[in-house]
Structure formats: structure tokens, C-alpha cells
Design an enzyme around this catalytic site. Structure first.
Site, PDB file in Angstrom:
ATOM      1  N   LYS A  51     -13.370   0.036   0.543  1.00 43.21           N
ATOM      2  CA  LYS A  51     -12.523   0.689  -0.471  1.00 43.21           C
ATOM      3  C   LYS A  51     -13.345   1.025  -1.715  1.00 43.21           C
ATOM      4  O   LYS A  51     -13.224   2.125  -2.274  1.00 43.21           O
ATOM      5  CB  LYS A  51     -11.333  -0.227  -0.825  1.00 43.21           C
ATOM      6  CG  LYS A  51     -10.337  -0.331   0.322  1.00 43.21           C
ATOM      7  CD  LYS A  51      -9.338  -1.468   0.173  1.00 43.21           C
ATOM      8  CE  LYS A  51      -8.474  -1.569   1.433  1.00 43.21           C
ATOM      9  NZ  LYS A  51      -7.552  -2.718   1.433  1.00 43.21           N
ATOM     10  N   GLN A 105      -5.650  -7.579  -2.342  1.00 45.60           N
ATOM     11  CA  GLN A 105      -6.043  -7.583  -0.929  1.00 45.60           C
ATOM     12  C   GLN A 105      -5.316  -8.693  -0.162  1.00 45.60           C
ATOM     13  O   GLN A 105      -5.308  -9.845  -0.575  1.00 45.60           O
ATOM     14  CB  GLN A 105      -7.569  -7.760  -0.823  1.00 45.60           C
ATOM     15  CG  GLN A 105      -8.100  -7.733   0.596  1.00 45.60           C
ATOM     16  CD  GLN A 105      -7.894  -6.386   1.292  1.00 45.60           C
ATOM     17  OE1 GLN A 105      -8.074  -5.323   0.704  1.00 45.60           O
ATOM     18  NE2 GLN A 105      -7.501  -6.432   2.549  1.00 45.60           N
ATOM     19  N   ASP A 153      -0.725   0.417  -2.890  1.00 47.50           N
ATOM     20  CA  ASP A 153      -0.515  -0.034  -1.507  1.00 47.50           C
ATOM     21  C   ASP A 153       0.865   0.388  -0.997  1.00 47.50           C
ATOM     22  O   ASP A 153       1.119   0.374   0.198  1.00 47.50           O
ATOM     23  CB  ASP A 153      -0.612  -1.571  -1.432  1.00 47.50           C
ATOM     24  CG  ASP A 153      -1.927  -2.038  -0.824  1.00 47.50           C
ATOM     25  OD1 ASP A 153      -2.591  -1.231  -0.147  1.00 47.50           O
ATOM     26  OD2 ASP A 153      -2.276  -3.215  -1.028  1.00 47.50           O
TER      27      ASP A 153
END
Ligand code: NDP
Length: 292
Positions: A53, A97, A120
Site C-alpha cells: 500500500k 490494518q 477501507d
């Protein structure tokens, strides 16, 4: 039949090309998109994902801030970090995460992220919008990446029978909502660990999305001739023929390539698309913050 490759790398590169223009437009207005990635603990796979990422941010000229916390951090510490990032005006996206250490309530922490920065797409407000059929907000990256890949390949979805294997909050459930949404118009069945006769159900599908986390569970006899098969699974399996002693396997057996019309590879399928969609959500968050 030999399946055509649903090539996530090629599709993601196309998404990135489009993003370059949008990022340049933000920068012309003096705003650099900025993503914060919070990782707690030292799960090796998570560190690999975060690395990918951060590298995608570098390729695109998105600023990234990488916050690493030890595995024994308190939930309160993570909460404080999220609150601070929510307040930071030059920051447009926040990603925590997954998985978090088991002593933390992952959903409760996700709830704290400012929905406008929830790149997200897991905040209840963003998932709620998806349930309402409002697809212009922060959509979860993996399922929206799958949709982008289907569109890229020109795969017809209207009136098709779709089976989603898996009902998780991050993949299976939002995937089912997207495939069944107006304009996409597939007829969707969601299967899970309590589903009966799963193989026969899968064999009825025009579009089969596997997101179970069971290496190569979907074998060729589970697949209708000519079906479109998307393999979301990323599983590490032992392999003594490799120097490192393991390989990545999807949820779909490679033999399915002889039966499906399209199949996404692992790696190189849904993985790159997930990252591309994260970048797109970050750019969208930046554009929307600027529009206020
Ligand atoms: P979860 O473990 O959260 O969910 C798995 C789902 O599969 C559950 O709904 C479970 O059912 C269902 N399931 C498990 N076993 C069976 C079975 N035998 N038959 C039918 N259904 C079953 O996983 P995720 O959704 O988070 O991830 C799924 C896979 O996708 C993993 O391999 C993960 O690594 C990968 N992944 C890949 C991403 C990418 O970028 N390519 C991103 C995210 C995930 P139940 O609800 O009943 O327990």
C-alpha cells in the site's frame, strides 16, 4: 475451454493511470492526497500488505504516513491515534490494518474513524450507504476491485446468477450487495460454512466469487462450464519445492482454468485491485474534502 485471465495487474495499472490525472488536479489546487496506515503488531502478512500500500502511494505521489504500534499496545492507545488522525486537516484517508491483536475490538475501533476518511469503507455509515444502494461513497476495496475487474473484462452481469462463497463484512457481504445492486443486476446467493450442498450451488453459478480462505477448495467439478470465476482467497500453503518453503494459493484450484471462461489468478488478480481501489478511495476522500 481455457479461461481468459482476469488480470488484476493490468486492470490496476489502468486505474492508476486515471488516478494520476485526478491527483495532479488535486495538487494544482495545492492539496496532496494523504493516507495514514496504522498497523499494530508484527503479523508478517500484514506488514507485506502495508508495504504494498505504501509503495502504491509512492508510485502515485500520494503522501503516506505509516504508524506502527507494538502488539501489546492498549486499545485506548489505538483509539487515541485514530482520534488524532481524524483531527488532522491535511490527512484524507485512515486505514487500520486488519487483523488487530485479539485483545482489541476491531469493529469498535473502525467505528471511530471519521466516515469521510474511512478509505477501507468498513464504517457503518459507509456500509449503510452501500445497503441503501448509494454507490458513490467509500466502498470496501476488495469487492469494489472485483467489480472494476469484471467491468474491465466486459463481463455481463445483468440477469446472471452469482454465488458468493463467504459472508464476511470485508468481502463476501459487500460483494453480494454490489453484484445485486441496481445497474449491476445479478441474482445473488451467499454461501457460508453452514450452507448445504455448496458444490452444487456453486455449479449453478454464472459468476462465482470465492472468498473463504480455504486453499483450492473450489475444484473444477464445482464450476459450470463457461462460468466467470473470481478468486479472492490468499492462502499460504507449505511447498517444499520452493526455496522459501511455501507458496500462495487461492481458494480456487488451478484446474478450474479448464472449465471457466474467465478466472482471476492468485497472485495478480484481486490483490492488486484491492490496492488500486484503496488509492481511488483516498483520492475520492481528498476531492470531497476539498469540495466542502
Ligand atoms: P473470513 O474468514 O472473514 O470469512 C470467510 C468466509 O468463508 C466466512 O463467511 C465463512 O463462513 C466462509 N466459509 C468458511 N469455510 C467455508 C466452507 N467450507 N464453505 C463455505 N463457506 C465457508 O475471510 P475474509 O472474507 O476476510 O477473506 C476470505 C479470503 O480472502 C482469505 O483467503 C483472505 O486472505 C482473502 N482476502 C483477500 C483479499 C485480497 O485483496 N485479495 C482481501 C481480503 C481477504 P461463516 O461466516 O459461516 O464462518
Amino acid at each position: 475451454m481455457v479461461a481468459q485471465r482476469l488480470d488484476g495487474k493490468v486492470c490496476a495499472a489502468q486505474v492508476e493511470e486515471e488516478l494520476h490525472l485526478r491527483i495532479a488536479a488535486c495538487k494544482e489546487k495545492g492539496i496532496t492526497p494523504h493516507l495514514a496506515v496504522v498497523i499494530v503488531g508484527d503479523d508478517p502478512a500484514s506488514h507485506v500488505y502495508v508495504g504494498s500500500k505504501v509503495r502504491a502511494c509512492e508510485r502515485l505521489g500520494i503522501k503516506s504516513t505509516h504508524i506502527e504500534l507494538p502488539a501489546d499496545s492498549t486499545e485506548e492507545k489505538v483509539r487515541d491515534v485514530i482520534h488524532t488522525l481524524n483531527q488532522q486537516n491535511d490527512l484524507h484517508g485512515i486505514l487500520v490494518q486488519s487483523p488487530l491483536p485479539s485483545h482489541m475490538d476491531e469493529e469498535a475501533l473502525t467505528d471511530l474513524i471519521d466516515p469521510a476518511k474511512d478509505v477501507d469503507g468498513f464504517h457503518p455509515q459507509n456500509l449503510g450507504r452501500l445497503v441503501q444502494g448509494r454507490l458513490d461513497g467509500m466502498l470496501p476495496c476488495t469487492p469494489s476491485g472485483v467489480m472494476r475487474m469484471l467491468a474491465w473484462a466486459g463481463i455481463e452481469t445483468e440477469g446472471k446468477t452469482a454465488v458468493i462463497l463467504g459472508r464476511s463484512r470485508i468481502v463476501g457481504m459487500p460483494q453480494s450487495l454490489l453484484l445485486g445492486s441496481k445497474g449491476i443486476d445479478s441474482t445473488v446467493t451467499v454461501a457460508h460454512s453452514r450452507t448445504k450442498d455448496t458444490s452444487a450451488l456453486c455449479a449453478s453459478a454464472d459468476i462465482l466469487i470465492a472468498a473463504v480462505g480455504r486453499p483450492e477448495m473450489v475444484t473444477a467439478d464445482w464450476v459450470k462450464e463457461g462460468a466467470v470465476v473470481v478468486d479472492v482467497g490468499i492462502n499460504r500453503v507449505d511447498d517444499s519445492t520452493r526455496d522459501r518453503g511455501w507458496r500462495l494459493a487461492g481458494d480456487v484450484h488451478p484446474d478450474v482454468a479448464n472449465k471457466a471462461s474467465w478466472l482471476s489468478p492468485v497472485p495478480g488478480g484481486v490483490g492488486p485491485m484491492t490496492i488500486a481501489m484503496l488509492m481511488e478511495n483516498t483520492v475520492r476522500a481528498t476531492e470531497q474534502s476539498n469540495a466542502d
